[in-house]
Structures are given as C-alpha cells and as structure tokens.
Design an enzyme around this catalytic site. Sequence first.
Site, short mmCIF file in Angstrom:
data_model
loop_
_atom_site.label_atom_id
_atom_site.label_comp_id
_atom_site.label_asym_id
_atom_site.label_seq_id
_atom_site.Cartn_x
_atom_site.Cartn_y
_atom_site.Cartn_z
N PRO A 1 0.81 -1.22 0.00
CA PRO A 1 0.00 0.00 0.00
C PRO A 1 0.85 1.27 0.00
CG PRO A 1 -0.18 -1.15 2.11
CD PRO A 1 0.67 -2.00 1.23
N ASP A 2 0.39 2.26 -0.71
CA ASP A 2 1.02 3.58 -0.72
C ASP A 2 0.89 4.16 0.69
OD1 ASP A 2 1.60 6.26 -0.96
OD2 ASP A 2 0.46 6.54 -2.80
N PHE A 3 2.02 4.57 1.27
CA PHE A 3 2.00 5.14 2.62
C PHE A 3 0.93 6.20 2.78
CE2 PHE A 3 6.64 4.41 4.18
CZ PHE A 3 6.40 3.06 4.12
N ARG A 4 0.80 7.02 1.72
CA ARG A 4 -0.11 8.17 1.82
C ARG A 4 -1.51 7.87 1.29
NH1 ARG A 4 4.85 10.21 1.92
NH2 ARG A 4 5.14 11.96 3.32
N ASN B 1 10.91 4.77 -3.42
CA ASN B 1 10.45 3.58 -2.70
C ASN B 1 11.56 2.95 -1.87
OD1 ASN B 1 8.09 4.05 -4.04
ND2 ASN B 1 8.43 2.51 -5.62
N ILE B 2 11.15 2.28 -0.80
CA ILE B 2 12.13 1.62 0.07
C ILE B 2 11.82 0.13 0.14
CG2 ILE B 2 12.74 3.63 1.48
CD1 ILE B 2 10.67 2.65 3.56
N ASP B 3 11.22 -0.40 -0.94
CA ASP B 3 10.75 -1.78 -0.88
C ASP B 3 11.67 -2.78 -1.59
OD1 ASP B 3 10.16 -1.39 -3.62
OD2 ASP B 3 8.13 -0.71 -3.14
N HIS C 1 15.19 7.94 -0.72
CA HIS C 1 14.79 7.83 0.68
C HIS C 1 15.52 6.70 1.40
CE1 HIS C 1 10.75 9.98 -0.38
NE2 HIS C 1 11.79 10.75 -0.50
N CYS D 1 29.00 2.28 16.51
CA CYS D 1 30.29 1.82 16.01
C CYS D 1 30.31 1.61 14.49
CB CYS D 1 30.73 0.54 16.72
SG CYS D 1 29.87 -0.95 16.15
N CYS E 1 23.39 -3.76 18.61
CA CYS E 1 24.70 -4.17 18.12
C CYS E 1 25.31 -5.19 19.07
CB CYS E 1 25.61 -2.95 18.02
SG CYS E 1 27.27 -3.35 17.48
ZN ZN Z 1 28.05 -1.17 17.57
#
Ligand code: ZN
Length: 240
Positions: A28-31, A99-101, A116, A127, A148
């Site tokens: 789905p489109d975030f917006r 997109n970040i998919d 993005h 670190c 970490c």
């Molecule tokens: Zn670390």
Amino acid sequence: MTLSELLSNAKHAVVLTGAGISTLSGIPDFRGVGGLYSRTDIDANKLFDIDYFRRDPSYYYRHSKDFLYNLDEKEPNIVHKALARLEEKGILHAVITQNIDLLHQKAGSHKVLELHGSPMEHYCMKCGRTWDFETIAEKVRADEIPTCDKCGGIVKPRIVFFGEGLPEYDLSEAEREARKADLMLVLGTSLTVYPAAAVPELTLQCGGQVAIINRDPTHLDRYACWTARDLKKEFEALEI
Ligand code: ZN
C-alpha cells in the site's frame, strides 16, 4: 504516441518511480487508502522520526514489522520487470526511486538511486557495524529489538528518517542523470515530496522531455510531452 515509441526515440532515458508502482505488488502507498498514514494504530510521523528513534527504537521495529520486515515476501511486478529489461537493452540509464521496498533490485535493475534510502542495510549508530536486511528481519519477526552485538548500540535501517539528511551520493547521481536525460519517465508518483519532485524539473530545465504515468494529475502534467493514468495497461502494451 505510445510508451514504446517514446522509449525507442530516447537516447538517454531515466525513470523516476514512486509508491504507485508498488501497489501492483500489494504494497500500500504510505499516503493512500489503506496506507500507513490512514492507520489509527500507528503514528507515521513518529515511526520515521530520528529523534524519537534515538530515544526508543522499539516503536519503529514493533510497528514496521508487518509492512517492512516482510518485504522479502513481495514480488516485483510487470513495471519493475520491464524497467530492468529496458536497462539491460541499454535504453534506460537509471532508476531513481522514492520507494524503500527493494523491488527494483529484486527485478534485476542495477543502477537504482534510492532518494529515501533503503532497508537493505542496517548499521550500528555507535560503532558503524552493518548487517543485511535478512539478518535483521529475522530478529524483528521474532519480536526482538535488534542491538549491536559488539557495542550494544542502536541498530538503524539506512532508510532516511524525518530529521535526517538525504543520501548524498544517490541524490547527486539522480540530479546528474536528470540533467542528462532526454526523456524522464515519471511513474506512480504525484510529485508532492521533495527532492523527488525536483528531479523531472531539472530535466525540463535542461531541455529534456518528461512523460508521466500516474493515477492522479501532477503539477508537471502541463509541461509533459505525454501523460497516461494506468500503469498496468501501459506496461502490458509495451513492446520493448
Ligand atoms: Zn556497535
């Protein structure tokens, strides 16, 4: 004029993609309707806020589990696949995406500029140690909040959060490609979010043409050489 004709006439085609191309893959489109911003159980502004994340990373991990850390189950669609094919044929020179998919990479595109950022890599904010998506996704799906294992620092995806700078390399490469492009194809974005919205403007300023396929009108439609509304239909008709 068809999409095939536009692309075969181009000497340096570049594409800019947004959420609209991933809805065909069930993301789905975030917006849009059903997207992150329409959900009452998640505060999207808090979710991707860097100051909030530094204080409490668990909010991000708990709430993004069901839409970000299941991305490996999503498959690229006809648009992602066509763009990878066009790059292989030497027609398309870069994919610039909001997109970040990770679906462009999964489809086989090589030059992907992610304005993005991306959850492909996670890093320790203290670190600098890094992990791949799969390692972190496994922990998140098991309801763990990743930290970490070397220094105990907070682990963050390389997604650009609100309050963070943009990825310099990707942005400057995107601008370079936009200036060089004789055809900028805008797919599935309403061009409301900067810096993405400025990318096709650069092409126009440098004498290139802009073609737009988006469900809704955009502010650049009147400067475009060609517009269409239905991504699926246009790509099904693509003959390259
Ligand atoms: Zn670390």
